[in-house]
Design a protein around this motif. Structure first.
Motif, PDB file in Angstrom:
ATOM      1  N   VAL A  64     -33.704 117.317  81.059  1.00 20.68           N
ATOM      2  CA  VAL A  64     -33.508 117.946  82.373  1.00 20.68           C
ATOM      3  C   VAL A  64     -33.638 119.463  82.332  1.00 20.68           C
ATOM      4  CG1 VAL A  64     -31.951 116.066  82.993  1.00 20.68           C
ATOM      5  CG2 VAL A  64     -30.996 118.249  82.220  1.00 20.68           C
ATOM      6  N   LYS A  65     -33.825 120.013  81.153  1.00 24.35           N
ATOM      7  CA  LYS A  65     -33.889 121.463  81.007  1.00 24.35           C
ATOM      8  C   LYS A  65     -35.026 122.032  81.850  1.00 24.35           C
ATOM      9  CE  LYS A  65     -32.721 122.569  76.944  1.00 24.35           C
ATOM     10  NZ  LYS A  65     -32.717 122.761  75.481  1.00 24.35           N
ATOM     11  N   GLY A  66     -34.712 123.090  82.590  1.00 29.38           N
ATOM     12  CA  GLY A  66     -35.704 123.709  83.464  1.00 29.38           C
ATOM     13  C   GLY A  66     -35.771 123.108  84.849  1.00 29.38           C
ATOM     14  N   ARG A  67     -35.109 121.965  85.040  1.00 29.59           N
ATOM     15  CA  ARG A  67     -35.125 121.309  86.353  1.00 29.59           C
ATOM     16  C   ARG A  67     -33.729 121.243  86.977  1.00 29.59           C
ATOM     17  NH1 ARG A  67     -36.311 116.104  86.677  1.00 29.59           N
ATOM     18  NH2 ARG A  67     -35.616 115.573  84.560  1.00 29.59           N
ATOM     19  N   PHE A  68     -32.717 121.102  86.155  1.00 29.57           N
ATOM     20  CA  PHE A  68     -31.335 120.997  86.641  1.00 29.57           C
ATOM     21  C   PHE A  68     -30.587 122.280  86.353  1.00 29.57           C
ATOM     22  CE2 PHE A  68     -30.742 116.057  86.281  1.00 29.57           C
ATOM     23  CZ  PHE A  68     -31.920 115.880  87.011  1.00 29.57           C
ATOM     24  N   THR A  69     -29.640 122.589  87.246  1.00 30.60           N
ATOM     25  CA  THR A  69     -28.789 123.757  87.053  1.00 30.60           C
ATOM     26  C   THR A  69     -27.350 123.383  87.350  1.00 30.60           C
ATOM     27  OG1 THR A  69     -30.577 125.243  87.736  1.00 30.60           O
ATOM     28  CG2 THR A  69     -28.336 126.140  87.737  1.00 30.60           C
ATOM     29  N   ILE A  70     -26.491 123.642  86.393  1.00 32.00           N
ATOM     30  CA  ILE A  70     -25.067 123.398  86.584  1.00 32.00           C
ATOM     31  C   ILE A  70     -24.384 124.695  86.998  1.00 32.00           C
ATOM     32  CG2 ILE A  70     -24.439 123.858  84.171  1.00 32.00           C
ATOM     33  CD1 ILE A  70     -22.412 121.512  84.403  1.00 32.00           C
ATOM     34  N   SER A  71     -23.393 124.581  87.852  1.00 33.02           N
ATOM     35  CA  SER A  71     -22.613 125.746  88.252  1.00 33.02           C
ATOM     36  C   SER A  71     -21.226 125.274  88.646  1.00 33.02           C
ATOM     37  CB  SER A  71     -23.280 126.488  89.418  1.00 33.02           C
ATOM     38  OG  SER A  71     -23.370 125.655  90.563  1.00 33.02           O
ATOM     39  N   ARG A  72     -20.330 126.216  88.805  1.00 31.12           N
ATOM     40  CA  ARG A  72     -18.976 125.874  89.219  1.00 31.12           C
ATOM     41  C   ARG A  72     -18.397 126.969  90.086  1.00 31.12           C
ATOM     42  NH1 ARG A  72     -15.658 124.738  84.082  1.00 31.12           N
ATOM     43  NH2 ARG A  72     -13.881 124.771  85.508  1.00 31.12           N
ATOM     44  N   ASP A  73     -17.496 126.563  90.950  1.00 33.70           N
ATOM     45  CA  ASP A  73     -16.756 127.485  91.805  1.00 33.70           C
ATOM     46  C   ASP A  73     -15.283 127.253  91.528  1.00 33.70           C
ATOM     47  OD1 ASP A  73     -16.944 128.364  95.338  1.00 33.70           O
ATOM     48  OD2 ASP A  73     -15.462 128.847  93.818  1.00 33.70           O
ATOM     49  N   ASN A  74     -14.697 128.098  90.716  1.00 34.50           N
ATOM     50  CA  ASN A  74     -13.305 127.895  90.324  1.00 34.50           C
ATOM     51  C   ASN A  74     -12.334 128.099  91.482  1.00 34.50           C
ATOM     52  OD1 ASN A  74     -14.043 127.185  87.747  1.00 34.50           O
ATOM     53  ND2 ASN A  74     -13.529 129.165  86.824  1.00 34.50           N
ATOM     54  N   ALA A  75     -12.767 128.803  92.507  1.00 35.34           N
ATOM     55  CA  ALA A  75     -11.908 128.970  93.677  1.00 35.34           C
ATOM     56  C   ALA A  75     -11.862 127.690  94.512  1.00 35.34           C
ATOM     57  CB  ALA A  75     -12.404 130.124  94.525  1.00 35.34           C
ATOM     58  N   ARG A  76     -12.923 126.908  94.421  1.00 31.75           N
ATOM     59  CA  ARG A  76     -12.996 125.666  95.194  1.00 31.75           C
ATOM     60  C   ARG A  76     -12.779 124.425  94.331  1.00 31.75           C
ATOM     61  NH1 ARG A  76     -15.407 126.399 100.262  1.00 31.75           N
ATOM     62  NH2 ARG A  76     -16.337 128.449 100.576  1.00 31.75           N
ATOM     63  N   ASN A  77     -12.486 124.641  93.039  1.00 27.99           N
ATOM     64  CA  ASN A  77     -12.256 123.511  92.132  1.00 27.99           C
ATOM     65  C   ASN A  77     -13.413 122.510  92.169  1.00 27.99           C
ATOM     66  OD1 ASN A  77      -9.818 124.691  91.588  1.00 27.99           O
ATOM     67  ND2 ASN A  77      -8.569 123.128  92.577  1.00 27.99           N
ATOM     68  N   THR A  78     -14.610 123.026  92.143  1.00 31.94           N
ATOM     69  CA  THR A  78     -15.791 122.178  92.280  1.00 31.94           C
ATOM     70  C   THR A  78     -16.861 122.572  91.267  1.00 31.94           C
ATOM     71  OG1 THR A  78     -15.344 121.903  94.642  1.00 31.94           O
ATOM     72  CG2 THR A  78     -17.551 121.351  93.885  1.00 31.94           C
ATOM     73  N   VAL A  79     -17.495 121.571  90.708  1.00 30.34           N
ATOM     74  CA  VAL A  79     -18.641 121.786  89.833  1.00 30.34           C
ATOM     75  C   VAL A  79     -19.852 121.132  90.494  1.00 30.34           C
ATOM     76  CG1 VAL A  79     -18.117 119.742  88.424  1.00 30.34           C
ATOM     77  CG2 VAL A  79     -19.524 121.579  87.479  1.00 30.34           C
ATOM     78  N   TYR A  80     -21.001 121.768  90.320  1.00 29.24           N
ATOM     79  CA  TYR A  80     -22.213 121.323  90.982  1.00 29.24           C
ATOM     80  C   TYR A  80     -23.312 121.018  89.958  1.00 29.24           C
ATOM     81  CZ  TYR A  80     -19.882 123.738  94.855  1.00 29.24           C
ATOM     82  OH  TYR A  80     -18.965 124.168  95.784  1.00 29.24           O
ATOM     83  N   LEU A  81     -24.243 120.184  90.393  1.00 27.73           N
ATOM     84  CA  LEU A  81     -25.450 119.971  89.602  1.00 27.73           C
ATOM     85  C   LEU A  81     -26.625 119.984  90.577  1.00 27.73           C
ATOM     86  CD1 LEU A  81     -26.477 119.406  86.710  1.00 27.73           C
ATOM     87  CD2 LEU A  81     -26.554 116.976  87.349  1.00 27.73           C
TER      88      LEU A  81
END
Length: 122
Positions: A64-81
């Motif tokens: 998935v490298k180059g196509r997927f991006t992980i991130s998180r918002d610690n203020a919203r207690n949420t992780v994204y893909l």
């Protein structure tokens, strides 16, 4: 108690995009690494991505490298893909995992959610 709720899955066309979210509760989210993994029918779990508690050290599987991006918002207690350039082989159930500490690596987990289905098909 720890709760992880994934959302954002669905049907996408090849080349399309989806954004998965994982809402966490029951623990101090900002203190733990988070991961995403997936499981296709008849296959084992594949670790897809990992992010440290402070948002650093993102790791991606070669598939998935180059196509997927992980991130998180610690203020919203949420992780994204964020998943771009989707391929039929990305079809799987995607799970969010809680790491065991600040800098857990993929697989060093102790809780996971129910998952969200991603289907990539024309």
């Amino acid at each position: 108690q720890v709760r992880l709720v994934e959302s954002g899955g669905g049907l996408a066309q090849p080349g399309g995009s989806l954004r998965l979210s994982c809402a966490a509760s029951g623990f101090t989210f900002r203190n733990f690494a988070m991961s995403w993994a997936r499981q296709a029918p008849g296959k084992g779990v594949e670790w897809v991505s990992n992010i440290y508690s402070d948002g650093s050290g993102p790791w991606y599987a070669d598939s998935v490298k180059g196509r997927f991006t992980i991130s998180r918002d610690n203020a919203r207690n949420t992780v994204y893909l964020q998943m771009n350039s989707l391929k039929p082989e990305d079809t799987a159930r995607y799970y969010c995992y809680k790491g065991k500490n600040y800098y857990s690596e993929p697989g060093e987990v102790d809780y996971w959610g129910q998952g969200t289905q991603v289907t990539v098909s024309s």
